[in-house]
Design an enzyme around this catalytic site. Structure first.
Site, short mmCIF file in Angstrom:
data_model
loop_
_atom_site.label_atom_id
_atom_site.label_comp_id
_atom_site.label_asym_id
_atom_site.label_seq_id
_atom_site.Cartn_x
_atom_site.Cartn_y
_atom_site.Cartn_z
N LYS A 14 0.84 -1.21 0.00
CA LYS A 14 0.00 0.00 0.00
C LYS A 14 0.87 1.25 0.00
O LYS A 14 0.66 2.15 -0.81
CB LYS A 14 -0.94 0.01 1.22
CG LYS A 14 -1.87 -1.20 1.30
CD LYS A 14 -2.78 -1.15 2.50
CE LYS A 14 -2.08 -1.24 3.84
NZ LYS A 14 -1.54 -2.57 4.20
N ARG A 89 -9.35 0.28 8.41
CA ARG A 89 -8.87 -1.06 8.73
C ARG A 89 -9.90 -1.84 9.54
O ARG A 89 -9.63 -2.99 9.91
CB ARG A 89 -7.57 -0.96 9.53
CG ARG A 89 -6.31 -1.21 8.69
CD ARG A 89 -5.12 -1.04 9.61
NE ARG A 89 -3.93 -1.71 9.21
CZ ARG A 89 -2.93 -1.15 8.53
NH1 ARG A 89 -3.03 0.07 8.09
NH2 ARG A 89 -1.84 -1.83 8.27
N ARG A 128 11.81 -6.11 4.98
CA ARG A 128 11.71 -4.69 5.33
C ARG A 128 12.23 -4.47 6.75
O ARG A 128 12.93 -3.49 7.01
CB ARG A 128 10.26 -4.20 5.23
CG ARG A 128 10.13 -2.72 5.55
CD ARG A 128 8.74 -2.18 5.34
NE ARG A 128 7.80 -2.72 6.31
CZ ARG A 128 6.49 -2.51 6.29
NH1 ARG A 128 5.97 -1.78 5.33
NH2 ARG A 128 5.71 -3.03 7.21
N ARG A 134 11.99 -1.31 11.70
CA ARG A 134 10.65 -1.11 12.25
C ARG A 134 10.37 -2.14 13.32
O ARG A 134 10.60 -3.33 13.12
CB ARG A 134 9.60 -1.22 11.13
CG ARG A 134 9.04 0.14 10.76
CD ARG A 134 8.14 0.05 9.58
NE ARG A 134 6.87 -0.59 9.88
CZ ARG A 134 5.79 -0.48 9.11
NH1 ARG A 134 5.84 0.26 8.01
NH2 ARG A 134 4.68 -1.09 9.42
N ARG A 145 0.02 -9.53 13.23
CA ARG A 145 -0.60 -8.51 12.37
C ARG A 145 -1.46 -9.16 11.31
O ARG A 145 -2.54 -8.67 10.98
CB ARG A 145 0.49 -7.64 11.71
CG ARG A 145 1.12 -6.69 12.69
CD ARG A 145 2.38 -6.10 12.16
NE ARG A 145 2.15 -5.24 11.02
CZ ARG A 145 3.11 -4.84 10.19
NH1 ARG A 145 4.35 -5.24 10.36
NH2 ARG A 145 2.82 -4.04 9.20
P1 B4P Z 1 4.63 -1.59 2.06
O1 B4P Z 1 4.25 -0.83 0.84
O2 B4P Z 1 5.44 -0.84 3.07
O3 B4P Z 1 3.39 -2.26 2.79
P2 B4P Z 1 2.12 -1.66 3.49
O4 B4P Z 1 0.99 -2.48 2.95
O5 B4P Z 1 2.01 -0.18 3.34
O6 B4P Z 1 2.47 -1.94 5.02
P3 B4P Z 1 1.81 -2.06 6.43
O7 B4P Z 1 0.39 -2.54 6.33
O8 B4P Z 1 2.76 -2.92 7.17
O9 B4P Z 1 1.90 -0.70 7.17
P4 B4P Z 1 1.07 0.42 7.90
O10 B4P Z 1 2.05 1.50 8.02
O11 B4P Z 1 -0.20 0.74 7.18
O12 B4P Z 1 5.40 -2.87 1.56
C1 B4P Z 1 6.00 -3.78 2.48
C2 B4P Z 1 7.36 -4.23 1.97
O13 B4P Z 1 7.21 -4.93 0.74
C3 B4P Z 1 8.33 -3.07 1.68
O14 B4P Z 1 9.59 -3.42 2.14
C4 B4P Z 1 8.30 -2.95 0.16
O15 B4P Z 1 9.54 -2.49 -0.36
C5 B4P Z 1 8.05 -4.38 -0.27
N1 B4P Z 1 7.29 -4.45 -1.52
C6 B4P Z 1 6.26 -3.67 -1.89
N2 B4P Z 1 5.81 -4.03 -3.12
C7 B4P Z 1 6.58 -5.11 -3.50
C8 B4P Z 1 6.61 -5.94 -4.67
N3 B4P Z 1 5.76 -5.76 -5.69
N4 B4P Z 1 7.50 -6.94 -4.72
C9 B4P Z 1 8.37 -7.15 -3.70
N5 B4P Z 1 8.41 -6.38 -2.58
C10 B4P Z 1 7.52 -5.37 -2.48
O16 B4P Z 1 0.62 -0.12 9.37
C11 B4P Z 1 1.51 -0.31 10.46
C12 B4P Z 1 0.74 -0.45 11.81
O17 B4P Z 1 0.10 0.81 12.16
C13 B4P Z 1 -0.42 -1.45 11.88
O18 B4P Z 1 0.01 -2.75 12.16
C14 B4P Z 1 -1.30 -0.86 13.03
O19 B4P Z 1 -0.81 -1.20 14.32
C15 B4P Z 1 -1.15 0.64 12.85
N6 B4P Z 1 -2.26 1.20 12.02
C16 B4P Z 1 -2.08 1.79 10.80
N7 B4P Z 1 -3.27 2.19 10.31
C17 B4P Z 1 -4.22 1.84 11.24
C18 B4P Z 1 -5.63 1.97 11.30
N8 B4P Z 1 -6.32 2.53 10.30
N9 B4P Z 1 -6.29 1.49 12.39
C19 B4P Z 1 -5.62 0.93 13.39
N10 B4P Z 1 -4.28 0.77 13.41
C20 B4P Z 1 -3.57 1.22 12.34
#
Ligand code: B4P
Length: 191
Positions: A14, A89, A128, A134, A145
């Site tokens: 995302k 979420r 990551r 992190r 998670r």
């Molecule tokens: P990202 O792009 O970083 O993944 P994400 O889906 O954004 O991450 P996440 O769900 O963990 O984070 P968030 O900050 O929202 O990609 C992950 C990895 O994969 C990276 O290293 C990237 O380089 C790699 N990658 C991406 N695309 C790729 C591809 N095509 N091929 C190979 N590798 C690839 O949430 C973090 C925490 O915050 C949650 O657990 C929760 O505690 C809290 N939180 C956030 N929003 C919340 C909400 N609305 N309600 C309650 N808690 C919340």
């Protein structure tokens, strides 16, 4: 105005894809994960509270996150649109977002859901964790998670499906390939 939700499990890309989408479509990026991490780094009361949940792989309580979103919408009154990354979420968050946007007469236009298998999610998040430091990217917390995602977040996709807003996108492949699929879905919707 064009409002887009980018939806998917932890590590589905995302954050990665949001960066590309905001550049191409000139939308304002609202990432609850980024906002929460910045509060944690600043040591604010909200950040101290949120850290307890994040470090355990749990979702931060709805009322905290909904309040953050409401402030962000108010801070950006005259924009082309928003991309919501990592929000909503829970179904309660999705309903709250609909209420906030209905009030402004600018509903969600499209929800793009990234589909990625669990083994690939774990591989990405562990890798990551090794580079980002992190605190929520170690094997034990990642497993929690993903469990939290199945229990509380995955029902959000049914909520948007019922409202005819959900498009599912294959989230495995190169970042460029996935971005091309996302762009196609957005363009089809805008036209
Ligand atoms: P990202 O792009 O970083 O993944 P994400 O889906 O954004 O991450 P996440 O769900 O963990 O984070 P968030 O900050 O929202 O990609 C992950 C990895 O994969 C990276 O290293 C990237 O380089 C790699 N990658 C991406 N695309 C790729 C591809 N095509 N091929 C190979 N590798 C690839 O949430 C973090 C925490 O915050 C949650 O657990 C929760 O505690 C809290 N939180 C956030 N929003 C919340 C909400 N609305 N309600 C309650 N808690 C919340």
């Amino acid at each position: 105005m064009f409002n887009l939700v980018l939806f998917g499990p932890p590590g589905s890309g995302k954050g990665t894809q949001s960066t590309n989408i905001i550049d191409k479509y000139n939308l304002v990026h609202i990432s609850t994960g980024d906002i929460l991490r910045s509060e944690v780094n600043n040591g604010s009361p909200l950040g101290v509270e949120a850290k307890k949940y994040m470090d355990q792989g749990m979702l931060v309580p709805d009322e905290v996150v909904i309040g953050m979103i409401s402030s962000k919408l108010d801070e950006n009154p005259d924009v082309k649109g928003f991309i919501f990354d990592g929000f909503p979420r829970t179904v309660a968050q999705a309903e709250a977002l609909d209420n906030l946007l209905d009030f402004k007469n600018n509903p969600i236009d499209i929800v793009l859901s990234l589909l990625v298998g669990e083994a690939e999610l774990k591989t990405r998040l562990i890798s990551r964790g090794e580079s980002s430091g992190r605190s929520d990217d170690n094997e034990e917390v990642i497993t929690k998670r993903i469990k939290e995602y199945h229990a509380k977040t995955s029902p959000v996709s049914d909520y948007y499906k019922r409202n005819n807003k959900l498009s599912e996108i294959k989230g495995e492949g190169t970042v460029e390939q996935i971005f091309a699929l996302l762009s196609e879905a957005i363009d089809a919707h805008i036209e």
